[in-house]
Design a protein around this motif. Structure first.
Motif, PDB file in Angstrom:
ATOM      1  N   ALA A  30      82.223   9.817  69.725  1.00  0.00           N
ATOM      2  CA  ALA A  30      82.608   8.438  70.012  1.00  0.00           C
ATOM      3  C   ALA A  30      83.256   8.325  71.396  1.00  0.00           C
ATOM      4  O   ALA A  30      82.958   7.399  72.158  1.00  0.00           O
ATOM      5  CB  ALA A  30      83.548   7.918  68.937  1.00  0.00           C
ATOM      6  N   ALA A  31      84.138   9.264  71.748  1.00  0.00           N
ATOM      7  CA  ALA A  31      84.807   9.227  73.052  1.00  0.00           C
ATOM      8  C   ALA A  31      83.815   9.469  74.182  1.00  0.00           C
ATOM      9  O   ALA A  31      83.839   8.767  75.201  1.00  0.00           O
ATOM     10  CB  ALA A  31      85.919  10.268  73.091  1.00  0.00           C
ATOM     11  N   LEU A  32      82.932  10.437  74.018  1.00  0.00           N
ATOM     12  CA  LEU A  32      81.939  10.700  75.059  1.00  0.00           C
ATOM     13  C   LEU A  32      80.937   9.557  75.178  1.00  0.00           C
ATOM     14  O   LEU A  32      80.453   9.257  76.274  1.00  0.00           O
ATOM     15  CB  LEU A  32      81.219  12.020  74.791  1.00  0.00           C
ATOM     16  N   GLY A  33      80.649   8.896  74.071  1.00  0.00           N
ATOM     17  CA  GLY A  33      79.791   7.717  74.124  1.00  0.00           C
ATOM     18  C   GLY A  33      80.433   6.585  74.903  1.00  0.00           C
ATOM     19  O   GLY A  33      79.771   5.886  75.671  1.00  0.00           O
ATOM     20  N   ALA A  34      81.745   6.406  74.732  1.00  0.00           N
ATOM     21  CA  ALA A  34      82.452   5.377  75.488  1.00  0.00           C
ATOM     22  C   ALA A  34      82.466   5.704  76.979  1.00  0.00           C
ATOM     23  O   ALA A  34      82.274   4.818  77.825  1.00  0.00           O
ATOM     24  CB  ALA A  34      83.877   5.232  74.963  1.00  0.00           C
ATOM     25  N   VAL A  35      82.661   6.968  77.321  1.00  0.00           N
ATOM     26  CA  VAL A  35      82.636   7.384  78.727  1.00  0.00           C
ATOM     27  C   VAL A  35      81.241   7.160  79.316  1.00  0.00           C
ATOM     28  O   VAL A  35      81.095   6.658  80.427  1.00  0.00           O
ATOM     29  CB  VAL A  35      83.068   8.865  78.869  1.00  0.00           C
ATOM     30  N   GLY A  36      80.211   7.493  78.551  1.00  0.00           N
ATOM     31  CA  GLY A  36      78.848   7.280  79.006  1.00  0.00           C
ATOM     32  C   GLY A  36      78.527   5.804  79.180  1.00  0.00           C
ATOM     33  O   GLY A  36      77.826   5.412  80.116  1.00  0.00           O
ATOM     34  N   PHE A  37      79.048   4.967  78.297  1.00  0.00           N
ATOM     35  CA  PHE A  37      78.842   3.527  78.413  1.00  0.00           C
ATOM     36  C   PHE A  37      79.461   2.982  79.696  1.00  0.00           C
ATOM     37  O   PHE A  37      78.835   2.224  80.428  1.00  0.00           O
ATOM     38  CB  PHE A  37      79.443   2.821  77.196  1.00  0.00           C
ATOM     39  N   VAL A  38      80.691   3.380  79.981  1.00  0.00           N
ATOM     40  CA  VAL A  38      81.364   2.923  81.198  1.00  0.00           C
ATOM     41  C   VAL A  38      80.645   3.439  82.437  1.00  0.00           C
ATOM     42  O   VAL A  38      80.452   2.706  83.407  1.00  0.00           O
ATOM     43  CB  VAL A  38      82.850   3.349  81.188  1.00  0.00           C
ATOM     44  N   ALA A  39      80.199   4.699  82.410  1.00  0.00           N
ATOM     45  CA  ALA A  39      79.459   5.253  83.552  1.00  0.00           C
ATOM     46  C   ALA A  39      78.142   4.519  83.752  1.00  0.00           C
ATOM     47  O   ALA A  39      77.747   4.240  84.889  1.00  0.00           O
ATOM     48  CB  ALA A  39      79.206   6.746  83.325  1.00  0.00           C
ATOM     49  N   GLY A  40      77.467   4.187  82.672  1.00  0.00           N
ATOM     50  CA  GLY A  40      76.221   3.439  82.775  1.00  0.00           C
ATOM     51  C   GLY A  40      76.417   2.053  83.341  1.00  0.00           C
ATOM     52  O   GLY A  40      75.634   1.593  84.178  1.00  0.00           O
ATOM     53  N   ARG A  41      77.468   1.371  82.909  1.00  0.00           N
ATOM     54  CA  ARG A  41      77.765   0.038  83.454  1.00  0.00           C
ATOM     55  C   ARG A  41      78.108   0.132  84.932  1.00  0.00           C
ATOM     56  O   ARG A  41      77.745  -0.726  85.718  1.00  0.00           O
ATOM     57  CB  ARG A  41      78.933  -0.596  82.697  1.00  0.00           C
ATOM     58  N   LEU A  43      77.011   2.478  87.062  1.00  0.00           N
ATOM     59  CA  LEU A  43      75.796   2.785  87.811  1.00  0.00           C
ATOM     60  C   LEU A  43      74.834   1.603  87.863  1.00  0.00           C
ATOM     61  O   LEU A  43      74.077   1.462  88.826  1.00  0.00           O
ATOM     62  CB  LEU A  43      75.094   4.000  87.206  1.00  0.00           C
ATOM     63  N   ASP A  44      74.860   0.733  86.856  1.00  0.00           N
ATOM     64  CA  ASP A  44      74.027  -0.465  86.872  1.00  0.00           C
ATOM     65  C   ASP A  44      74.560  -1.524  87.824  1.00  0.00           C
ATOM     66  O   ASP A  44      73.849  -2.451  88.174  1.00  0.00           O
ATOM     67  CB  ASP A  44      73.930  -1.077  85.477  1.00  0.00           C
ATOM     68  N   GLY A  45      75.808  -1.393  88.225  1.00  0.00           N
ATOM     69  CA  GLY A  45      76.412  -2.367  89.124  1.00  0.00           C
ATOM     70  C   GLY A  45      77.139  -3.484  88.403  1.00  0.00           C
ATOM     71  O   GLY A  45      77.619  -4.418  89.033  1.00  0.00           O
ATOM     72  N   ASP A  46      77.236  -3.407  87.076  1.00  0.00           N
ATOM     73  CA  ASP A  46      77.936  -4.428  86.311  1.00  0.00           C
ATOM     74  C   ASP A  46      79.443  -4.249  86.354  1.00  0.00           C
ATOM     75  O   ASP A  46      80.186  -5.164  86.017  1.00  0.00           O
ATOM     76  CB  ASP A  46      77.488  -4.394  84.848  1.00  0.00           C
ATOM     77  N   LEU A  47      79.875  -3.079  86.759  1.00  0.00           N
ATOM     78  CA  LEU A  47      81.291  -2.742  86.760  1.00  0.00           C
ATOM     79  C   LEU A  47      81.622  -2.107  88.104  1.00  0.00           C
ATOM     80  O   LEU A  47      80.831  -1.328  88.627  1.00  0.00           O
ATOM     81  CB  LEU A  47      81.560  -1.750  85.619  1.00  0.00           C
ATOM     82  N   LYS A  48      82.763  -2.460  88.650  1.00  0.00           N
ATOM     83  CA  LYS A  48      83.191  -1.900  89.931  1.00  0.00           C
ATOM     84  C   LYS A  48      84.470  -1.107  89.730  1.00  0.00           C
ATOM     85  O   LYS A  48      85.235  -1.356  88.805  1.00  0.00           O
ATOM     86  CB  LYS A  48      83.421  -3.016  90.940  1.00  0.00           C
ATOM     87  N   LEU A  49      84.677  -0.141  90.609  1.00  0.00           N
ATOM     88  CA  LEU A  49      85.855   0.710  90.488  1.00  0.00           C
ATOM     89  C   LEU A  49      87.137  -0.098  90.629  1.00  0.00           C
ATOM     90  O   LEU A  49      88.137   0.204  89.986  1.00  0.00           O
ATOM     91  CB  LEU A  49      85.798   1.815  91.543  1.00  0.00           C
ATOM     92  N   GLY A  50      87.117  -1.154  91.421  1.00  0.00           N
ATOM     93  CA  GLY A  50      88.289  -1.997  91.607  1.00  0.00           C
ATOM     94  C   GLY A  50      88.675  -2.775  90.364  1.00  0.00           C
ATOM     95  O   GLY A  50      89.794  -3.268  90.263  1.00  0.00           O
ATOM     96  N   ASP A  51      87.767  -2.909  89.417  1.00  0.00           N
ATOM     97  CA  ASP A  51      88.081  -3.620  88.178  1.00  0.00           C
ATOM     98  C   ASP A  51      89.154  -2.901  87.368  1.00  0.00           C
ATOM     99  O   ASP A  51      89.854  -3.511  86.582  1.00  0.00           O
ATOM    100  CB  ASP A  51      86.828  -3.782  87.320  1.00  0.00           C
ATOM    101  N   PHE A  52      89.277  -1.602  87.553  1.00  0.00           N
ATOM    102  CA  PHE A  52      90.276  -0.834  86.814  1.00  0.00           C
ATOM    103  C   PHE A  52      91.629  -0.812  87.511  1.00  0.00           C
ATOM    104  O   PHE A  52      92.658  -0.667  86.875  1.00  0.00           O
ATOM    105  CB  PHE A  52      89.801   0.606  86.614  1.00  0.00           C
ATOM    106  N   SER A  53      91.646  -0.930  88.829  1.00  0.00           N
ATOM    107  CA  SER A  53      92.896  -0.785  89.566  1.00  0.00           C
ATOM    108  C   SER A  53      93.481  -2.116  90.024  1.00  0.00           C
ATOM    109  O   SER A  53      94.610  -2.156  90.472  1.00  0.00           O
ATOM    110  CB  SER A  53      92.682   0.111  90.788  1.00  0.00           C
ATOM    111  N   ARG A  54      92.747  -3.179  89.920  1.00  0.00           N
ATOM    112  CA  ARG A  54      93.224  -4.478  90.375  1.00  0.00           C
ATOM    113  C   ARG A  54      94.215  -5.048  89.373  1.00  0.00           C
ATOM    114  O   ARG A  54      93.982  -5.018  88.173  1.00  0.00           O
ATOM    115  CB  ARG A  54      92.040  -5.422  90.525  1.00  0.00           C
ATOM    116  N   SER A  55      95.313  -5.556  89.871  1.00  0.00           N
ATOM    117  CA  SER A  55      96.281  -6.171  88.972  1.00  0.00           C
ATOM    118  C   SER A  55      95.872  -7.610  88.708  1.00  0.00           C
ATOM    119  O   SER A  55      95.189  -8.243  89.506  1.00  0.00           O
ATOM    120  CB  SER A  55      97.684  -6.124  89.570  1.00  0.00           C
TER     121      SER A  55
END
Length: 63
Positions: A30-41, A43-55
């Motif tokens: 389950a944990a590795l699946g969640a990591v893979g899901f986030v990595a896939g998003r 790589l698809d461009g749906d998620l940006k690195l700044g989304d995690f660090s932006r307040s």
């Protein structure tokens, strides 16, 4: 691949891990699946690195 098919594959993987490996393997899959899901998003461009660090922006409200 539709989201229903992806959910089916993920559920089957978790079921096999839980049946053959026990609860610890279930949690690991389950944990590795969640990591893979986030990595896939990412790589698809749906998620940006700044989304995690932006307040979040605050709106000052006067009482």
């Amino acid at each position: 691949m539709s989201m229903a098919a992806v959910g089916l594959v993920a559920g089957m993987a978790l079921a096999f891990a839980g049946y053959f490996g026990g609860f610890g393997a279930f949690l690991l899959v389950a944990a590795l699946g969640a990591v893979g899901f986030v990595a896939g998003r990412f790589l698809d461009g749906d998620l940006k690195l700044g989304d995690f660090s932006r307040s979040r922006e605050r709106v000052d409200r006067r009482r």
